[in-house]
Design a protein around this motif. Structure first.
Motif, PDB file in Angstrom:
ATOM      1  N   LEU A 207     -19.800  28.153  13.780  1.00 23.18           N
ATOM      2  CA  LEU A 207     -20.743  29.257  13.978  1.00 23.18           C
ATOM      3  C   LEU A 207     -20.220  30.555  13.382  1.00 23.18           C
ATOM      4  O   LEU A 207     -20.936  31.252  12.658  1.00 23.18           O
ATOM      5  CB  LEU A 207     -21.023  29.461  15.473  1.00 23.18           C
ATOM      6  CG  LEU A 207     -21.758  28.314  16.169  1.00 23.18           C
ATOM      7  CD1 LEU A 207     -21.937  28.612  17.650  1.00 23.18           C
ATOM      8  CD2 LEU A 207     -23.114  28.083  15.497  1.00 23.18           C
ATOM      9  N   SER A 208     -18.933  30.892  13.670  1.00 23.22           N
ATOM     10  CA  SER A 208     -18.384  32.155  13.174  1.00 23.22           C
ATOM     11  C   SER A 208     -18.410  32.201  11.660  1.00 23.22           C
ATOM     12  O   SER A 208     -18.765  33.226  11.068  1.00 23.22           O
ATOM     13  CB  SER A 208     -16.941  32.329  13.656  1.00 23.22           C
ATOM     14  OG  SER A 208     -16.926  32.512  15.045  1.00 23.22           O
TER      15      SER A 208
ATOM     16  N   ILE B 122      -3.618  22.199  10.861  1.00 22.86           N
ATOM     17  CA  ILE B 122      -3.495  21.751   9.477  1.00 22.86           C
ATOM     18  C   ILE B 122      -2.872  22.849   8.624  1.00 22.86           C
ATOM     19  O   ILE B 122      -2.071  22.599   7.741  1.00 22.86           O
ATOM     20  CB  ILE B 122      -4.896  21.361   8.934  1.00 22.86           C
ATOM     21  CG1 ILE B 122      -5.382  20.095   9.631  1.00 22.86           C
ATOM     22  CG2 ILE B 122      -4.880  21.193   7.423  1.00 22.86           C
ATOM     23  CD1 ILE B 122      -6.868  19.835   9.478  1.00 22.86           C
ATOM     24  N   HIS B 123      -3.210  24.117   8.918  1.00 21.85           N
ATOM     25  CA  HIS B 123      -2.688  25.242   8.140  1.00 21.85           C
ATOM     26  C   HIS B 123      -1.260  25.585   8.545  1.00 21.85           C
ATOM     27  O   HIS B 123      -0.410  25.834   7.706  1.00 21.85           O
ATOM     28  CB  HIS B 123      -3.593  26.458   8.347  1.00 21.85           C
ATOM     29  CG  HIS B 123      -3.213  27.647   7.504  1.00 21.85           C
ATOM     30  ND1 HIS B 123      -3.594  27.759   6.194  1.00 21.85           N
ATOM     31  CD2 HIS B 123      -2.460  28.744   7.782  1.00 21.85           C
ATOM     32  CE1 HIS B 123      -3.108  28.892   5.695  1.00 21.85           C
ATOM     33  NE2 HIS B 123      -2.417  29.508   6.640  1.00 21.85           N
TER      34      HIS B 123
ATOM     35  N   SER C 197      -4.363  13.163   7.972  1.00 12.43           N
ATOM     36  CA  SER C 197      -5.016  12.835   6.704  1.00 12.43           C
ATOM     37  C   SER C 197      -5.135  14.062   5.810  1.00 12.43           C
ATOM     38  O   SER C 197      -4.842  14.009   4.615  1.00 12.43           O
ATOM     39  CB  SER C 197      -6.418  12.271   6.952  1.00 12.43           C
ATOM     40  OG  SER C 197      -6.324  11.085   7.684  1.00 12.43           O
ATOM     41  N   ILE C 198      -5.565  15.188   6.395  1.00 21.46           N
ATOM     42  CA  ILE C 198      -5.788  16.377   5.565  1.00 21.46           C
ATOM     43  C   ILE C 198      -4.462  16.978   5.120  1.00 21.46           C
ATOM     44  O   ILE C 198      -4.314  17.390   3.966  1.00 21.46           O
ATOM     45  CB  ILE C 198      -6.680  17.384   6.315  1.00 21.46           C
ATOM     46  CG1 ILE C 198      -8.061  16.741   6.519  1.00 21.46           C
ATOM     47  CG2 ILE C 198      -6.814  18.676   5.522  1.00 21.46           C
ATOM     48  CD1 ILE C 198      -8.957  17.491   7.448  1.00 21.46           C
ATOM     49  N   VAL C 199      -3.478  17.000   6.013  1.00 20.53           N
ATOM     50  CA  VAL C 199      -2.159  17.521   5.625  1.00 20.53           C
ATOM     51  C   VAL C 199      -1.552  16.643   4.532  1.00 20.53           C
ATOM     52  O   VAL C 199      -0.975  17.142   3.564  1.00 20.53           O
ATOM     53  CB  VAL C 199      -1.213  17.604   6.852  1.00 20.53           C
ATOM     54  CG1 VAL C 199       0.210  17.946   6.407  1.00 20.53           C
ATOM     55  CG2 VAL C 199      -1.700  18.649   7.848  1.00 20.53           C
ATOM     56  N   ASP C 200      -1.724  15.323   4.644  1.00 25.17           N
ATOM     57  CA  ASP C 200      -1.174  14.404   3.634  1.00 25.17           C
ATOM     58  C   ASP C 200      -1.860  14.615   2.283  1.00 25.17           C
ATOM     59  O   ASP C 200      -1.213  14.608   1.231  1.00 25.17           O
ATOM     60  CB  ASP C 200      -1.326  12.952   4.104  1.00 25.17           C
ATOM     61  CG  ASP C 200      -0.420  11.987   3.335  1.00 25.17           C
ATOM     62  OD1 ASP C 200       0.552  12.466   2.699  1.00 25.17           O
ATOM     63  OD2 ASP C 200      -0.664  10.775   3.366  1.00 25.17           O
TER      64      ASP C 200
ATOM     65  N   TYR D  48     -12.795  25.159   6.284  1.00 25.42           N
ATOM     66  CA  TYR D  48     -12.621  25.363   7.724  1.00 25.42           C
ATOM     67  C   TYR D  48     -13.819  24.798   8.501  1.00 25.42           C
ATOM     68  O   TYR D  48     -13.636  23.940   9.358  1.00 25.42           O
ATOM     69  CB  TYR D  48     -12.375  26.837   8.050  1.00 25.42           C
ATOM     70  CG  TYR D  48     -11.011  27.317   7.616  1.00 25.42           C
ATOM     71  CD1 TYR D  48      -9.915  27.215   8.473  1.00 25.42           C
ATOM     72  CD2 TYR D  48     -10.804  27.851   6.358  1.00 25.42           C
ATOM     73  CE1 TYR D  48      -8.660  27.646   8.085  1.00 25.42           C
ATOM     74  CE2 TYR D  48      -9.543  28.291   5.952  1.00 25.42           C
ATOM     75  CZ  TYR D  48      -8.478  28.183   6.818  1.00 25.42           C
ATOM     76  OH  TYR D  48      -7.239  28.595   6.425  1.00 25.42           O
ATOM     77  N   PRO D  49     -15.064  25.266   8.199  1.00 31.16           N
ATOM     78  CA  PRO D  49     -16.194  24.697   8.947  1.00 31.16           C
ATOM     79  C   PRO D  49     -16.386  23.207   8.664  1.00 31.16           C
ATOM     80  O   PRO D  49     -16.821  22.469   9.551  1.00 31.16           O
ATOM     81  CB  PRO D  49     -17.401  25.511   8.468  1.00 31.16           C
ATOM     82  CG  PRO D  49     -16.972  26.146   7.193  1.00 31.16           C
ATOM     83  CD  PRO D  49     -15.499  26.361   7.314  1.00 31.16           C
TER      84      PRO D  49
END
Ligand SMILES: [Zn+2]
Length: 242
Positions: A35-36, A3-4, A93-96, A55-56
């Motif tokens: 987790l990170s 996505i990034h 979806s997220i990129v749009d 991100y999470p």
């Protein structure tokens, strides 16, 4: 990561992930989904820059949907195409939403994979040739219907109501789900899109002229069709077949 990087025209294979602020390399143990982020307290190990909670959240969304795919799938063919579809639809979806574009690599990738693997796509028919035909027909119906809607949209609204990315996305959806999947995607996408549009308008978060990306709604419709195929096939008056 897709996505990034993909909308910025960067490779997803190399280099290793780096912090966008201090460019410190992120080791594998600081790059474990969810987790990170938690044990780093949402901050870069080197410069303590805040790492977006997105991100999470995206990782959790993907995990929840993959788990749903596992439980909803009726056989291994249904499962494999569900995983492919879920990954691509979430990224699209997220990129749009962020960029108002749908990168070709995902929409045309879905189309290519859908057609090439169609003989194994048991949801599309009883044998290889029938499935391949249903996949190509589905892609054609997706592309054709979206192209017509895009053309009408331009004439009526005098602007891009439906983008080229949506046209390619629906072609990809048709290649995986057949033409009935395109119908469901259109229908549920329009209903969901209208509800959200009116909701945002009602809360005065948006002007009528503001553009609402359609991709995420089409994606949600397509996913629902994958999840409950027999329900939607009955809905469209089709007993079996795509
Ligand atoms: Zn940093």
């Amino acid at each position: 990561m897709c996505i990034h990087r993909v909308p910025r025209g960067r490779s997803v294979a190399v280099p290793r992930s780096r912090c966008p602020r201090c460019h410190g390399e992120i080791s594998w143990y600081d790059n474990i989904p969810v987790l990170s982020w938690c044990w780093l307290g949402g901050k870069c190990r080197h410069c303590k820059e805040k790492i977006s909670v997105r991100y999470p959240l995206v990782e959790l969304l993907m995990a929840a949907l993959f788990l749903s795919v596992h439980f909803l799938s009726s056989d291994s063919s249904h499962l494999v195409f569900g995983l492919i579809l879920t990954f691509v639809l979430v990224v699209i979806s997220i990129v749009d939403l962020d960029w108002r574009i749908i990168p070709d690599i995902f929409s045309l990738g879905l189309l290519g994979v859908g057609i090439v693997l169609s003989p194994m796509n048991e949801g599309l028919g009883d044998n290889g040739p029938a499935r391949a035909l249903a996949s190509v027909v589905g892609a054609g119906v997706g592309f054709g219907s979206a192209w017509i809607m895009a053309t009408i949209g331009r004439r009526v609204f005098k602007r891009e109501a439906l983008g080229g990315g949506d046209v390619k996305l629906l072609a990809g959806v048709g290649a995986i789900l057949g033409w009935s999947g395109v119908l469901t995607s259109w229908f549920l996408g329009s209903v969901l899109g209208s509800v959200v549009f009116i909701g945002l308008k009602f809360r005065r978060k948006m002007d009528w002229g503001t553009y609402l990306p359609f991709g995420p709604f089409l994606a949600a419709g397509a996913w629902a069709h994958w999840a409950w195929p027999s329900f939607f096939l009955k809905w469209w008056g089709l007993a079996g077949g795509p």
